[in-house]
Each structure stands twice: as structure tokens, then as C-alpha cells.
Write a protein that holds these residues in place. Sequence first.
Motif, PDB file in Angstrom:
ATOM      1  N   THR A  10     -27.238  16.564  48.328  1.00  0.00           N
ATOM      2  CA  THR A  10     -26.214  16.557  49.724  1.00  0.00           C
ATOM      3  C   THR A  10     -26.081  17.942  50.329  1.00  0.00           C
ATOM      4  O   THR A  10     -25.281  18.348  51.097  1.00  0.00           O
ATOM      5  CB  THR A  10     -24.783  16.366  48.593  1.00  0.00           C
ATOM      6  N   SER A  12     -28.938  21.918  51.482  1.00  0.00           N
ATOM      7  CA  SER A  12     -29.474  22.785  52.334  1.00  0.00           C
ATOM      8  C   SER A  12     -31.436  22.117  52.146  1.00  0.00           C
ATOM      9  O   SER A  12     -31.681  21.697  52.784  1.00  0.00           O
ATOM     10  CB  SER A  12     -29.495  23.715  52.569  1.00  0.00           C
ATOM     11  N   ILE A  13     -30.859  22.156  50.876  1.00  0.00           N
ATOM     12  CA  ILE A  13     -32.914  22.114  50.662  1.00  0.00           C
ATOM     13  C   ILE A  13     -33.281  20.035  50.656  1.00  0.00           C
ATOM     14  O   ILE A  13     -33.513  19.540  50.914  1.00  0.00           O
ATOM     15  CB  ILE A  13     -33.239  22.617  49.297  1.00  0.00           C
ATOM     16  N   HIS A  36     -22.644  16.985  44.101  1.00  0.00           N
ATOM     17  CA  HIS A  36     -21.597  17.325  43.441  1.00  0.00           C
ATOM     18  C   HIS A  36     -20.385  16.646  43.773  1.00  0.00           C
ATOM     19  O   HIS A  36     -19.669  16.140  43.771  1.00  0.00           O
ATOM     20  CB  HIS A  36     -22.313  18.591  43.007  1.00  0.00           C
ATOM     21  N   ARG A  37     -19.726  17.666  44.659  1.00  0.00           N
ATOM     22  CA  ARG A  37     -18.783  17.562  45.615  1.00  0.00           C
ATOM     23  C   ARG A  37     -19.024  16.653  46.624  1.00  0.00           C
ATOM     24  O   ARG A  37     -18.120  16.456  47.120  1.00  0.00           O
ATOM     25  CB  ARG A  37     -17.760  18.796  45.869  1.00  0.00           C
ATOM     26  N   ARG A  38     -19.734  16.929  47.476  1.00  0.00           N
ATOM     27  CA  ARG A  38     -19.994  15.704  48.995  1.00  0.00           C
ATOM     28  C   ARG A  38     -20.218  14.535  48.810  1.00  0.00           C
ATOM     29  O   ARG A  38     -22.076  14.334  48.537  1.00  0.00           O
ATOM     30  CB  ARG A  38     -20.864  16.649  49.931  1.00  0.00           C
ATOM     31  N   ALA A 123     -36.859  24.857  43.539  1.00  0.00           N
ATOM     32  CA  ALA A 123     -36.523  25.316  45.194  1.00  0.00           C
ATOM     33  C   ALA A 123     -35.420  26.597  43.742  1.00  0.00           C
ATOM     34  O   ALA A 123     -34.780  27.263  44.058  1.00  0.00           O
ATOM     35  CB  ALA A 123     -35.587  24.947  45.762  1.00  0.00           C
ATOM     36  N   GLU A 126     -32.484  29.966  40.433  1.00  0.00           N
ATOM     37  CA  GLU A 126     -31.604  30.495  39.104  1.00  0.00           C
ATOM     38  C   GLU A 126     -32.121  30.055  37.392  1.00  0.00           C
ATOM     39  O   GLU A 126     -32.361  30.662  36.480  1.00  0.00           O
ATOM     40  CB  GLU A 126     -30.044  30.157  39.543  1.00  0.00           C
ATOM     41  N   ASP A 150     -38.977  27.621  47.328  1.00  0.00           N
ATOM     42  CA  ASP A 150     -38.692  29.244  47.624  1.00  0.00           C
ATOM     43  C   ASP A 150     -39.775  29.343  49.006  1.00  0.00           C
ATOM     44  O   ASP A 150     -41.236  29.431  48.558  1.00  0.00           O
ATOM     45  CB  ASP A 150     -38.650  30.307  46.594  1.00  0.00           C
ATOM     46  N   GLY A 213     -27.634  27.026  52.142  1.00  0.00           N
ATOM     47  CA  GLY A 213     -26.765  27.170  51.264  1.00  0.00           C
ATOM     48  C   GLY A 213     -25.809  28.701  51.142  1.00  0.00           C
ATOM     49  O   GLY A 213     -26.318  29.713  51.408  1.00  0.00           O
TER      50      GLY A 213
END
Length: 397
Positions: A10, A12-13, A36-38, A123, A126, A150, A213
Motif C-alpha cells: 500500500t 509508495s514503493i 498496515h493501516r490503508r 527497499a 532500515e 534504493d 513515503g
Amino acid sequence: MQSLTVLGATGSIGASTLDVVARHPDRYRVFALSGHRRVDELARLCVRFTPRYAVATGEGGAARLRELLREAGSRTEVLDGESALAEICAHDETDTVMAAIVGAAGLAPTLAAARRGKRILLANKEALVMAGHVFVSACREAGAVVLPIDSEHNAVFQCLPPAAQADARALDAGGVRRLLLTASGGPFRERALDDMHAVTPDEACAHPNWSMGRKISVDSATMMNKGLELIEASILFDVPEDRIEIVVHPQSVIHSMVEYLDGSVLAQLGNPDMRTPIAHALAYPQRIASGVGVLDLPRVGRLDFESPDPRRFPCLRLAREALRAGGGAPCVLNAANEIAVEAFFEGRVRFTGIAQVVERVLGELPAPGAPGDVAQVLDLDAQARAHARAALERIPA
Ligand SMILES: NC(=O)c1ccc[n+]([C@@H]2O[C@H](COP(=O)([O-])OP(=O)(O)OC[C@H]3O[C@@H](n4cnc5c(N)ncnc54)[C@H](OP(=O)(O)O)[C@@H]3O)[C@@H](O)[C@H]2O)c1
């Protein structure tokens, strides 16, 4: 036919990935999607791409998704909970995983994919910064192939000699001297220094060249994103910190470069659109159309370069120091940054306070040993987050 799991579908990537996939129905089948939320957006994607499984990790998300999919007559099965993310990555019927969850939440499922020897389109930088060598060892043991998404790392990958693409340990034998990562400089490259404290979240998210994002947009504005990328490059390509240079290039046309011993510098150019590195990684070693327009160089006109300003971008220095310190320092840097950025969105710390939080936490946890397994990574991550929350209390909002 590649069978694809998209974590963070959901986002941008995720959207750019599914845009490329939709152009090649003969090559890619969507096996599973996560959000997750969308949840409404995830349901829409399930109807369009008919995955076998979908996972919505946000509170109440799975029940809502089931309801939406039932109403739409979809046959996608909804799985519950965070452990389902690892399940859809490790499943025998998927061979490729797009790791595009933002932040530390992406670590466990990406590691699950690594341990099952999947092809990982990475992507979620982190996760790599947190778990560096744990992740790399898991990939080597299980034979997982990691293709960087990336744009900078994908550009470096494209400019490497073939042996080093297959195994980063062949970089030296291939005559590589340095990696040159380009950076746009973000929205505040020219903003008055004494006005930086007044930056708002919406201003920080208005990137001049890339649509991304919100968390990575703020990281780009502080240049912590480039700091995380510096660490990511060092881990992915097995190159020490002093052989990676950051060059500010405001047009974002050169996505990064590789410098060789003979003085040659190879660059990868393109329009700033993530569908190019995504298409590259999806099809590697072949090439497929991505939907990105041709690069019109006369229209671009000029390519500028400058060194990053250390006063404007202290996060870059902090990331270099963390990489030099080694061990668990990059994990601490990442955790402190995630908490500080969250606080910035909530108006609890100023833009300039983000670097202050990270610097304090690195000072309080100066030389943590390298985490040897995931439990140690998560433990260090939690410690650093607690220090960052405490630091926020002492930094004026
Ligand atoms: N965007 C870019 O151009 C770009 C370029 C290079 C690298 N990256 C990296 O790619 C990753 C994704 O970036 P993005 O820009 O696509 O971010 P984004 O638009 O914010 O999307 C993040 C995705 O992660 C999901 N997510 C968020 N929190 C989660 C949690 N706690 N558990 C499970 N899923 C969660 C989101 O779900 P919901 O939206 O449903 O809540 C969404 O699908 C980041 O690591 C970023 O650094 C992005």
C-alpha cells in the motif's frame, strides 16, 4: 513466471512495484500482498491483482479486510498478525519478495525470506542497517539473492563488474576503488540555516525530485536517508566507510557512480522514478519496460555537483560516525532516528531536534557490540528507542 510477494504493497514503493508488474502479466504473478493501516487500498489491490494471500497488520485490519473482500467477491485469503508476514515470505510458492515495509517492522519478514533463500528486492534499508551482518549471513547461508531497490544502490549494482554483482567480495579483484553515492540535497539545500528549526512536516515531505513515503521524505530532508544509505552500501557491497563518498547532485539524474583504479567512473542515469530500479531488480539479469519516460538530456541541460554542507546536514556526520564505530551503533542510530522522526510528525520535536536526539542516544550508547542474532538486534533497538524517548523529554519542542 515469477511468483511475487509484496510487503508494504500500500506504500509508495509497493504502488510502483505493482505498476511495473501490471505491465508484464506474462512474467509476474502476485502471490501475496501486505499493508498496515490503508486497508481499503489493500482491498482494492487484492481485487485487482488476485493474490492468494493478504496480510493487514494494523489494529482491526484483518477483520476489515475480510469484510471488504467478501463484499467484493474476492477469493484472496486474509492471514492474521505480524507472524503472517514471515509466513507469506517463506512460503514455498513464492520465489521473489519485494521488501518495502518502512522501518524496523520490515526486519522479521525480510529475514524470513533470507533464511528461505528467496530472491529479495530490498527497499527496506532500515532492516539492513539494524541487522547488517545477521542479515548478510542469513542470505549467504541460504543462498538468498539480494537486489537493491534504493536507486543509489541499484545504480552502483548496475555499474559493478559482473563478478562483484554475483558476490560483493569480488569488488577489489574487479578494480573498484570507491563508490560515489549521489544525493539531491532535499528540499532545504538552500534554505537559510537559521530558519531550519522552523521547518514543518509538510515542508519536509515536499521533496523536489522524488515522490516517496513520509518517513523517507523527512530522512531525505535531514539527509539521514543518505546516512542510512551509506551504511547500507557498506554492508551490501562490503566496502569500508572511507571508500564511499556522498556527492550532492540536485538534478537526481545520475543515481550513483563507481570509481575504478584506472580513473574510470561509471554512472547510471535516468529520470528520478523508482520504477526503473524496481524493473531492473524484477527482471535482472534481463531488462523489461518500466513505464518510465526517456531521459531527455538536452531538457535536463546541466548536471551539478557539490559536497554536502556538514552544518546543514549533521545527520550525515552521525551516520558516518556510527558506521565507523561499527558493532551495534548503526542499529542505535536507526532506532533513535525512527523515534525522532515520529516525534517530529507529532510536533513533539523540531526539525533540527531530530539530529540532536540521535546524537544524544549515540552518546549514551557509545559502543554497543555487534548483535549476533535477531533477539540481540531487537533488544538493542528497544534500548535505543527508550533512550530516544527520554532524550525527547530534554530537547525543547
Ligand atoms: N519511496 C521511495 O522512493 C523509496 C526509495 C528508496 C527506498 N525506499 C525505502 O522503501 C521502504 C518503503 O518506503 P515507502 O516510501 O514506500 O514508504 P510508505 O509509502 O510509507 O509505505 C510503507 C509501507 O509499509 C507499511 N507499514 C508501515 N508501518 C508498518 C508496520 N508497522 N508493519 C507492517 N507494515 C507497515 C505501510 O502500510 P500502510 O500504508 O497500509 O499503513 C506501507 O505499505 C522504506 O524503507 C524506504 O526507506 C523508498
